[in-house]
Design an enzyme around this catalytic site. Structure first.
Site, short mmCIF file in Angstrom:
data_model
loop_
_atom_site.label_atom_id
_atom_site.label_comp_id
_atom_site.label_asym_id
_atom_site.label_seq_id
_atom_site.Cartn_x
_atom_site.Cartn_y
_atom_site.Cartn_z
N LYS A 45 -11.99 -34.56 -11.78
CA LYS A 45 -10.89 -34.99 -11.78
C LYS A 45 -10.13 -34.03 -13.29
O LYS A 45 -9.88 -33.30 -14.11
CB LYS A 45 -10.74 -36.77 -12.57
N ASN A 87 -1.90 -42.74 -2.99
CA ASN A 87 -2.03 -43.06 -3.43
C ASN A 87 -1.50 -41.73 -4.73
O ASN A 87 -0.13 -40.93 -3.94
CB ASN A 87 -3.58 -42.20 -4.20
N SER A 152 -1.67 -28.54 -6.17
CA SER A 152 -1.53 -29.11 -4.88
C SER A 152 -1.44 -30.60 -5.65
O SER A 152 -1.00 -31.61 -4.67
CB SER A 152 -3.30 -29.15 -4.73
N CYS A 153 -1.18 -31.45 -6.72
CA CYS A 153 -1.03 -32.45 -6.92
C CYS A 153 0.44 -32.72 -6.16
O CYS A 153 1.34 -32.33 -7.24
CB CYS A 153 -0.95 -33.23 -8.93
N LYS A 190 -7.05 -24.71 -5.22
CA LYS A 190 -6.58 -25.59 -4.41
C LYS A 190 -4.36 -25.86 -4.10
O LYS A 190 -4.40 -26.16 -5.56
CB LYS A 190 -7.13 -26.73 -5.43
N ASN A 217 -5.96 -31.10 -0.49
CA ASN A 217 -5.16 -32.24 -1.39
C ASN A 217 -4.08 -32.81 -0.42
O ASN A 217 -4.04 -32.74 0.62
CB ASN A 217 -4.26 -31.57 -2.64
N THR A 218 -4.10 -34.26 -1.24
CA THR A 218 -2.83 -35.09 -0.03
C THR A 218 -2.38 -34.48 0.70
O THR A 218 -1.12 -34.00 -0.51
CB THR A 218 -3.10 -36.40 -0.88
C1 LIG Z 1 -6.72 -41.12 -6.34
C2 LIG Z 1 -7.23 -39.80 -5.91
C3 LIG Z 1 -6.64 -39.25 -7.08
C4 LIG Z 1 -6.74 -37.74 -6.60
N1 LIG Z 1 -6.83 -36.81 -7.77
C5 LIG Z 1 -6.84 -35.57 -7.23
C6 LIG Z 1 -6.37 -34.73 -8.81
O1 LIG Z 1 -6.53 -34.95 -9.60
N2 LIG Z 1 -6.92 -33.48 -8.68
C7 LIG Z 1 -6.91 -32.60 -7.91
O2 LIG Z 1 -7.25 -31.54 -7.31
N3 LIG Z 1 -7.08 -34.01 -5.96
C8 LIG Z 1 -6.82 -34.73 -6.33
N4 LIG Z 1 -6.93 -36.28 -5.35
C9 LIG Z 1 -6.84 -35.47 -3.95
C10 LIG Z 1 -8.36 -34.89 -3.46
O3 LIG Z 1 -9.24 -33.85 -4.19
C11 LIG Z 1 -8.87 -34.45 -2.04
O4 LIG Z 1 -7.95 -33.34 -2.18
C12 LIG Z 1 -8.24 -35.67 -1.68
O5 LIG Z 1 -7.78 -36.88 -1.31
C13 LIG Z 1 -8.05 -35.23 0.26
O6 LIG Z 1 -9.60 -35.68 0.42
P1 LIG Z 1 -9.85 -36.97 0.75
O7 LIG Z 1 -9.23 -36.97 2.82
O8 LIG Z 1 -11.31 -36.35 0.64
O9 LIG Z 1 -10.04 -37.92 0.90
C14 LIG Z 1 -6.48 -37.30 -6.12
C15 LIG Z 1 -6.85 -38.10 -4.47
C16 LIG Z 1 -7.27 -38.85 -4.56
C17 LIG Z 1 -7.09 -40.21 -2.84
#
Ligand SMILES: Cc1cc2nc3c(=O)[nH]c(=O)nc-3n(C[C@H](O)[C@H](O)[C@H](O)COP(=O)(O)O)c2cc1C
Length: 375
Positions: A45, A87, A152-153, A190, A217-218
């Protein structure tokens, strides 16, 4: 037994499947469970230096579609299929002092597994650039095998942090360079998918010295509004702000982003993220040229760290290698990137001969044209 191992940015992975930076990797307890379950690596994280306090109430919910019908909702109910996660969780609310001894402990217990530390600071002044360097030195001295810079956040009000760095090619270069000045381990970046051509920011990051790029990222997004209450399905006292969409819904979007980068830089290293739950999903990213993939949403919904997901991924890859052994495919590198060159400009896609031309109206989703042109 099939050989799932691979080398990526100079690091040796027992398999190319990683847990992405997110709740599954938010603690030493989770990361240890993940390694025991068989993940080849984890990205922690994101760790920062600024105090973090999350919103009141839930930080993540899951959007599901009715199996027969169109209703989409975050309300948990039977006969539905997962569409996405949504999220608005910030980076780790644990301090660097909390993380460092834990990184050390995890690496001592699992020296063969790959532990990547995700880090984030600001970028608006020299002090912030120095913060990136402090984080870098801290986590690498504690034993992290590599770094992932969070550009990317998607939910940051500060204009010099998170996806706002990933939207600015100059900042992408400057921050990566500052980190590379002190890094002794591979540096991944990222990037946010929320730009028009992610290859631009990838190029800037590579220019700054990045060893690999991760995406996605999302995606910036809002929850739906409940038609009964007229409230956003996720809100605090009625208010919501832009959050991030992950899971199955983003896979085609993320593949498009990945393709822009792997086409532009076929010889560079990429880690694919977005919607992955099975080997078939991972395969799309591998065929576009990715050397590893990362998983978040599917793992969250599988005992928080994805023991069944990693089992399915490994078994799927082993079966795929067995099935394709006759082609001489024994490892990921034997089929990686095989479909990268199939993504071309629209005008390069073959048109039918005039006699065959039905204007695309012979496909699902189109009405039969009132008059059919015949030659
Ligand atoms: C609840 C949540 C918290 C996340 N926190 C971070 C984070 O702290 N740092 C980061 O680079 N990506 C974070 N992400 C993004 C994920 O690492 C990932 O890039 C994104 O969810 C897409 O992948 P998925 O489709 O498998 O969920 C977070 C995603 C979720 C759902």
């Amino acid at each position: 037994m099939a050989d799932l191992s691979t080398e990526f940015t100079g690091l040796k992975f027992e398999n190319p499947f990683l847990l992405a930076s997110a709740p599954p990797t938010e603690s030493d307890a989770n990361i240890i469970r993940a390694f025991e379950a068989g993940w080849g690596g984890v990205v922690t994280k994101t760790i920062g230096l600024h105090p973090v306090m999350n919103v009141k109430g839930p930080k993540t919910k899951f959007l599901r579609a009715e199996n027969s019908g169109y209703r989409l909702s975050m309300n948990k109910r039977p006969d539905t299929t997962l569409v996405a996660s949504w999220n608005w969780e910030l980076i780790s609310d644990k301090t660097i002092d909390w993380w460092l001894p834990r990184i050390e402990k995890i690496k001592k217990a699992f020296p063969e597994k790959i532990l990547i530390a995700s880090i984030m600071a600001g970028s608006g002044n020299d002090k912030e650039l120095h913060n990136w360097q402090m984080l870098t030195q801290g986590v690498q001295d504690a034993g992290a095998d590599g770094l992932e810079l969070n550009f990317s956040c998607p939910h940051m009000d500060r204009i010099d942090m998170g996806s706002n760095v990933g939207k600015d090619k100059v900042l992408c270069s400057v921050v990566t360079m500052a980190v590379k000045d002190v890094a002794k381990v591979p540096v991944w970046v990222k990037l946010t998918p929320a730009t028009s051509n992610i290859a631009v920011e990838a190029e800037a990051s590579f220019r700054g010295g990045a060893d690999g790029i991760c995406s996605s990222n999302t995606f910036p997004s809002l929850p739906l509004i409940d038609p009964e209450t007229l409230e956003f399905e996720m809100n605090v006292e009625g208010y919501v702000s832009s959050g991030g969409l992950g899971g199955p819904a983003i896979m085609p979007l993320s593949l498009a982003k990945m393709s822009q980068m792997t086409t532009a830089f076929p010889d560079k290293s990429f880690s694919g993220i977005g919607g992955i739950a099975t080997f078939d999903h991972a395969l799309s990213y591998f065929l576009l040229g990715c050397g590893t993939v990362q998983v978040c949403t599917a793992a969250m919904l599988d005992s928080a760290i994805g023991p069944n997901v990693i089992k399915t991924l490994k078994e799927g890859m082993a079966a795929f290698l067995d099935k394709n052994a006759h082609r001489g495919w024994n490892r990921l590198d034997d089929f990686r990137g095989l479909r990268r060159d199939r993504v071309v400009g629209h005008s390069q896609i073959k048109r039918p001969d005039t006699v065959d031309y039905h204007g695309g109206y012979d496909a699902e989703g189109y009405a039969v044209p009132a008059t059919t042109v015949s030659s």
